[in-house]
Design a protein around this motif. Structure first.
Motif, PDB file in Angstrom:
ATOM      1  N   GLY A 177      20.061  -4.464  11.732  1.00 18.45           N
ATOM      2  CA  GLY A 177      20.302  -3.047  11.965  1.00 18.45           C
ATOM      3  C   GLY A 177      19.446  -2.471  13.074  1.00 18.45           C
ATOM      4  O   GLY A 177      19.141  -3.151  14.053  1.00 18.45           O
ATOM      5  N   ILE A 178      19.037  -1.235  12.888  1.00 16.42           N
ATOM      6  CA  ILE A 178      18.309  -0.502  13.924  1.00 16.42           C
ATOM      7  C   ILE A 178      16.902  -0.192  13.437  1.00 16.42           C
ATOM      8  O   ILE A 178      16.715   0.485  12.418  1.00 16.42           O
ATOM      9  N   LYS A 179      15.919  -0.682  14.161  1.00 19.22           N
ATOM     10  CA  LYS A 179      14.528  -0.461  13.767  1.00 19.22           C
ATOM     11  C   LYS A 179      14.139   1.002  13.975  1.00 19.22           C
ATOM     12  O   LYS A 179      14.327   1.542  15.064  1.00 19.22           O
ATOM     13  N   PRO A 180      13.577   1.649  12.962  1.00 20.87           N
ATOM     14  CA  PRO A 180      13.082   3.018  13.153  1.00 20.87           C
ATOM     15  C   PRO A 180      11.769   2.990  13.924  1.00 20.87           C
ATOM     16  O   PRO A 180      11.072   1.969  13.955  1.00 20.87           O
ATOM     17  N   GLU A 181      11.445   4.081  14.538  1.00 21.17           N
ATOM     18  CA  GLU A 181      10.167   4.146  15.260  1.00 21.17           C
ATOM     19  C   GLU A 181       9.000   4.167  14.284  1.00 21.17           C
ATOM     20  O   GLU A 181       7.967   3.528  14.510  1.00 21.17           O
ATOM     21  N   TYR A 182       9.191   4.898  13.186  1.00 22.58           N
ATOM     22  CA  TYR A 182       8.151   5.007  12.168  1.00 22.58           C
ATOM     23  C   TYR A 182       8.747   4.740  10.787  1.00 22.58           C
ATOM     24  O   TYR A 182       9.942   4.917  10.565  1.00 22.58           O
ATOM     25  N   VAL A 206       3.499  -1.896  13.019  1.00 22.22           N
ATOM     26  CA  VAL A 206       2.372  -2.008  12.095  1.00 22.22           C
ATOM     27  C   VAL A 206       2.883  -2.352  10.696  1.00 22.22           C
ATOM     28  O   VAL A 206       2.319  -3.207  10.003  1.00 22.22           O
ATOM     29  N   PHE A 207       3.969  -1.681  10.301  1.00 17.62           N
ATOM     30  CA  PHE A 207       4.558  -1.959   8.991  1.00 17.62           C
ATOM     31  C   PHE A 207       5.070  -3.390   8.911  1.00 17.62           C
ATOM     32  O   PHE A 207       4.866  -4.082   7.907  1.00 17.62           O
ATOM     33  N   GLN A 208       5.718  -3.857   9.962  1.00 19.26           N
ATOM     34  CA  GLN A 208       6.250  -5.219   9.975  1.00 19.26           C
ATOM     35  C   GLN A 208       5.133  -6.238   9.823  1.00 19.26           C
ATOM     36  O   GLN A 208       5.271  -7.225   9.090  1.00 19.26           O
ATOM     37  N   LYS A 209       4.013  -6.015  10.497  1.00 18.40           N
ATOM     38  CA  LYS A 209       2.881  -6.931  10.368  1.00 18.40           C
ATOM     39  C   LYS A 209       2.304  -6.892   8.949  1.00 18.40           C
ATOM     40  O   LYS A 209       1.941  -7.933   8.384  1.00 18.40           O
ATOM     41  N   ARG A 210       2.240  -5.703   8.371  1.00 23.99           N
ATOM     42  CA  ARG A 210       1.744  -5.573   6.997  1.00 23.99           C
ATOM     43  C   ARG A 210       2.629  -6.358   6.040  1.00 23.99           C
ATOM     44  O   ARG A 210       2.141  -7.061   5.148  1.00 23.99           O
ATOM     45  N   LEU A 211       3.937  -6.263   6.225  1.00 30.28           N
ATOM     46  CA  LEU A 211       4.874  -7.000   5.386  1.00 30.28           C
ATOM     47  C   LEU A 211       4.718  -8.506   5.586  1.00 30.28           C
ATOM     48  O   LEU A 211       4.733  -9.277   4.619  1.00 30.28           O
ATOM     49  N   MET A 221       0.813  -1.217   0.000  1.00 26.09           N
ATOM     50  CA  MET A 221       0.000   0.000   0.000  1.00 26.09           C
ATOM     51  C   MET A 221       0.847   1.268   0.000  1.00 26.09           C
ATOM     52  O   MET A 221       0.491   2.281   0.603  1.00 26.09           O
ATOM     53  N   LEU A 222       1.986   1.209  -0.688  1.00 25.47           N
ATOM     54  CA  LEU A 222       2.846   2.379  -0.820  1.00 25.47           C
ATOM     55  C   LEU A 222       2.315   3.301  -1.917  1.00 25.47           C
ATOM     56  O   LEU A 222       1.636   2.870  -2.852  1.00 25.47           O
ATOM     57  N   ASP A 249      13.578   4.758   5.211  1.00 25.88           N
ATOM     58  CA  ASP A 249      13.526   4.382   6.623  1.00 25.88           C
ATOM     59  C   ASP A 249      13.809   2.902   6.803  1.00 25.88           C
ATOM     60  O   ASP A 249      14.300   2.475   7.860  1.00 25.88           O
ATOM     61  N   VAL A 250      13.502   2.132   5.769  1.00 29.62           N
ATOM     62  CA  VAL A 250      13.706   0.681   5.821  1.00 29.62           C
ATOM     63  C   VAL A 250      13.861   0.171   4.394  1.00 29.62           C
ATOM     64  O   VAL A 250      13.366   0.785   3.441  1.00 29.62           O
ATOM     65  N   TYR A 251      14.583  -0.922   4.273  1.00 30.59           N
ATOM     66  CA  TYR A 251      14.792  -1.542   2.965  1.00 30.59           C
ATOM     67  C   TYR A 251      14.435  -3.016   3.087  1.00 30.59           C
ATOM     68  O   TYR A 251      14.829  -3.690   4.045  1.00 30.59           O
ATOM     69  N   ILE A 252      13.687  -3.525   2.098  1.00 26.25           N
ATOM     70  CA  ILE A 252      13.207  -4.907   2.113  1.00 26.25           C
ATOM     71  C   ILE A 252      13.856  -5.683   0.971  1.00 26.25           C
ATOM     72  O   ILE A 252      13.879  -5.222  -0.171  1.00 26.25           O
ATOM     73  N   THR A 253      14.364  -6.861   1.278  1.00 34.54           N
ATOM     74  CA  THR A 253      14.891  -7.756   0.260  1.00 34.54           C
ATOM     75  C   THR A 253      14.939  -9.165   0.837  1.00 34.54           C
ATOM     76  O   THR A 253      14.250  -9.452   1.829  1.00 34.54           O
TER      77      THR A 253
END
Length: 262
Positions: A170-175, A152-157, A120-121, A199-203
């Motif tokens: 790495g370091i989890k961002p707050e948002y 919330v983002f992690q659950k969506r992923l 939903m980006l 803020d985050v990269y997915i692979t």
């Protein structure tokens, strides 16, 4: 019913072969009959014995894979070798195979675009735009109109890619607002994502030393798995081919579970 030339043209329209990486082998893998009629097409992430079974049982004439069945040079084809046995059985059953690999990763409606949309980006653009088509290119950036809490983002992923095997480096961002992603194995693009303000990269397929580097630079990468980020190919490609071919050929997405990790 359509002929195989029209079916291949429909695939190439969605995954132009010119978009594939120089090291890749997208395109025809097996062509059993250049004049074949195609009433049924099966899409899948990759060829595996259960996928061949599925194709035979469904009287399929053409399989469209993401991962190439034939990637490097083959010296012999033997029925006591898994890959050789699959090739032999496919030819015996007059089933042709086409691979849309990195050509579809970079395509405007390919694997990267599909994952970005399922997350939903908004404002989705390629990380590395193609010179001739700015909507094509490897990877994607996308953003949320409002920052999303990381949990919330992690659950969506996880809902899209599956939670099994998901790892965070790495370091989890707050948002999370700006997201970079590359399906399959794209850890080499993490630095660019960080430098461009993601803020985050997915692979998938992140190695230990890559994870250590990500931690050292204070960034966050989510390894959602090679399988987790690409199994969506089967349904995505099937949907696109249904649009292209209409009722000329039935297109089915493989239901075989070929995730090699238990």
């Amino acid at each position: 019913m359509t002929d195989i030339r029209e079916a291949l043209e429909a695939i190439r329209k969605q995954a132009p072969e010119r978009l594939q990486e120089s090291w890749d082998n997208s395109g025809i893998q097996i062509l059993t009959d250049a004049d074949a009629k195609v009433s049924k097409i099966l899409t899948c992430l990759e060829i595996e014995s259960s996928v061949v079974d599925e194709a035979v049982e469904n009287n399929v004439q053409l399989i469209v894979t993401h991962h190439p069945l034939i990637f490097s040079k083959i010296n012999t084809i033997r029925d006591d070798d898994p890959e050789g046995a699959q090739i032999i059985r496919l030819i015996q059953n007059s089933i042709s195979v086409y691979s849309a690999h990195t050509s579809f990763d970079s395509a405007p409606r390919g694997t990267n675009q599909d994952l970005a949309e399922k997350l939903m980006l908004n404002d989705i653009v390629p990380m590395y735009p193609d010179d001739d088509d700015p909507e094509a290119g490897m990877g994607r950036y996308g953003r949320y109109s409002e920052p999303v809490p990381f949990d919330v983002f992690q659950k969506r992923l996880a809902d899209v890619c599956g939670a099994d095997g998901m790892r965070i480096a790495g370091i989890k961002p707050e948002y999370v607002r700006l997201v970079g992603l590359c399906t399959g194995a794209g850890a080499e693009f993490a630095d660019d994502a960080a430098e461009n303000g993601a803020d985050v990269y997915i692979t998938g397929d992140v190695k230990y030393h890559e994870a250590r580097h990500i931690s050292d630079i204070g960034f966050c990468v989510i390894d959602a798995g090679h399988y987790g980020t690409e199994f969506l190919f089967a349904e995505n490609m099937a949907s696109l081919l249904r649009e292209e071919l209409g009722e000329k050929s039935e297109v089915i997405a493989s239901k075989s579970d070929i995730n090699p990790f238990i």
